[in-house]
Design a protein around this motif. Structure first.
Motif, PDB file in Angstrom:
ATOM      1  N   GLY A  52       0.949  -1.170  -0.052  1.00 54.21           N
ATOM      2  CA  GLY A  52       0.336  -0.023  -0.127  1.00 54.21           C
ATOM      3  C   GLY A  52       0.930   1.011   0.046  1.00 54.21           C
ATOM      4  O   GLY A  52       0.182   2.510   0.018  1.00 54.21           O
ATOM      5  N   GLU A  53       1.674   1.887   0.196  1.00 52.59           N
ATOM      6  CA  GLU A  53       2.738   2.239   0.003  1.00 52.59           C
ATOM      7  C   GLU A  53       2.747   2.803  -1.446  1.00 52.59           C
ATOM      8  O   GLU A  53       3.058   4.695  -0.952  1.00 52.59           O
ATOM      9  N   LEU A 105      -0.874   4.706   1.115  1.00 49.16           N
ATOM     10  CA  LEU A 105      -1.905   3.943   2.033  1.00 49.16           C
ATOM     11  C   LEU A 105      -0.941   4.190   3.585  1.00 49.16           C
ATOM     12  O   LEU A 105       0.120   3.593   3.558  1.00 49.16           O
ATOM     13  N   GLN A 158       1.055   1.771   7.086  1.00 51.62           N
ATOM     14  CA  GLN A 158       1.325   0.326   6.328  1.00 51.62           C
ATOM     15  C   GLN A 158       0.493  -0.366   7.879  1.00 51.62           C
ATOM     16  O   GLN A 158       0.133  -1.591   7.172  1.00 51.62           O
ATOM     17  N   GLY A 162      -7.295   2.277   7.607  1.00 49.83           N
ATOM     18  CA  GLY A 162      -6.810   2.854   6.426  1.00 49.83           C
ATOM     19  C   GLY A 162      -5.179   1.868   5.079  1.00 49.83           C
ATOM     20  O   GLY A 162      -5.609   2.139   4.583  1.00 49.83           O
ATOM     21  N   SER A 163      -5.120   0.841   5.819  1.00 46.52           N
ATOM     22  CA  SER A 163      -3.749   0.251   5.311  1.00 46.52           C
ATOM     23  C   SER A 163      -5.106  -0.543   4.320  1.00 46.52           C
ATOM     24  O   SER A 163      -5.919  -0.993   4.867  1.00 46.52           O
ATOM     25  N   ILE A 164      -4.138  -1.210   4.132  1.00 47.76           N
ATOM     26  CA  ILE A 164      -4.916  -2.545   2.992  1.00 47.76           C
ATOM     27  C   ILE A 164      -5.359  -3.368   4.214  1.00 47.76           C
ATOM     28  O   ILE A 164      -4.314  -3.900   4.303  1.00 47.76           O
ATOM     29  N   VAL A 223      -9.344   4.838  -5.337  1.00 48.10           N
ATOM     30  CA  VAL A 223      -7.819   5.414  -5.575  1.00 48.10           C
ATOM     31  C   VAL A 223      -7.850   6.640  -5.719  1.00 48.10           C
ATOM     32  O   VAL A 223      -6.956   6.773  -4.768  1.00 48.10           O
ATOM     33  N   GLY A 244     -11.531   8.376  -2.903  1.00 50.19           N
ATOM     34  CA  GLY A 244     -12.022   7.815  -1.310  1.00 50.19           C
ATOM     35  C   GLY A 244     -13.751   6.997  -1.294  1.00 50.19           C
ATOM     36  O   GLY A 244     -13.638   6.242  -1.545  1.00 50.19           O
ATOM     37  N   ASP A 290       0.885  -5.019  -4.386  1.00 50.39           N
ATOM     38  CA  ASP A 290       0.589  -5.062  -2.766  1.00 50.39           C
ATOM     39  C   ASP A 290      -1.256  -5.062  -2.099  1.00 50.39           C
ATOM     40  O   ASP A 290      -1.272  -5.177  -1.248  1.00 50.39           O
ATOM     41  N   ARG A 349      -3.393  -6.582  -4.249  1.00 48.00           N
ATOM     42  CA  ARG A 349      -5.418  -5.812  -4.813  1.00 48.00           C
ATOM     43  C   ARG A 349      -5.593  -7.327  -5.764  1.00 48.00           C
ATOM     44  O   ARG A 349      -3.886  -7.201  -6.690  1.00 48.00           O
ATOM     45  N   VAL A 404      -9.242  -1.948   1.783  1.00 44.26           N
ATOM     46  CA  VAL A 404      -8.870  -0.949   3.333  1.00 44.26           C
ATOM     47  C   VAL A 404      -9.638  -1.750   4.631  1.00 44.26           C
ATOM     48  O   VAL A 404     -10.761  -2.204   4.613  1.00 44.26           O
TER      49      VAL A 404
END
Length: 156
Positions: free
Chosen positions: A29-30, A34, A36, A40-42, A111, A114, A140, A142, A154
């Motif tokens: 997610g970097e 997003l 880590q 809100g993180s993956i 992405v 939002g 990531d 996805r 997320v």
């Protein structure tokens, strides 16, 4: 490099071999900006699969009890897929999560903006129902269905 190192790098996979060579992949997610860890993180694969199992189970239950009047594997499965499609379209396209995602504290976001538009939700859901795009993941985490719809799942 002796044989043990060569076999060990092969068993570890290409990512581990690249990391040993000094390549920095960063965290999942970097590249999307997003965090880590935390909200809100993956979302992790286990949570995603759990949410999918809850949503599918709910779809089968609805198809079994309201539509097919009994369990017939082929008929109930087809109706369950249609119920899953409609449920995902209506919920992800409006509030950003399905009942299973809500239970596992997950949400789908765009992405770019939002909020997930109904069109992106439709693309994502149809591809998810095809199953193959969901099985192809990027670095990531996805699925191809998320990449093509420009969405990410997320933690909420």
């Amino acid at each position: 490099m002796d044989n043990r190192e060569a076999i060990g790098s092969w068993l570890s996979g290409p990512r581990a071999a690249a990391e040993d060579a000094g390549v920095d992949f960063g965290y999942r997610g970097e590249q999307l900006g997003l965090p880590q860890e935390g909200p809100g993180s993956i979302a992790r694969p286990g949570r995603r699969l759990g949410a999918l199992a809850v949503d599918w189970g709910l779809s089968v239950l609805i198809a079994y009890s309201l539509i097919t009047d009994g369990y017939r594997p082929a008929t109930t499965g087809n109706w369950a897929l249609l119920v899953f499609l409609v449920m995902s379209l209506l919920t992800v396209g409006t509030i950003g999560f399905t009942p299973g995602k809500r239970l596992f504290r997950l949400r789908v976001v765009s992405v770019d903006t939002g909020a997930v538009s109904p069109l992106r939700s439709a693309v994502r859901t149809v591809l998810l129902c095809l199953a193959v795009p969901a099985l192809v993941w990027d670095r990531d985490g996805r699925g191809l269905h998320d990449r093509l719809a420009r969405t990410v799942e997320v933690r909420g």
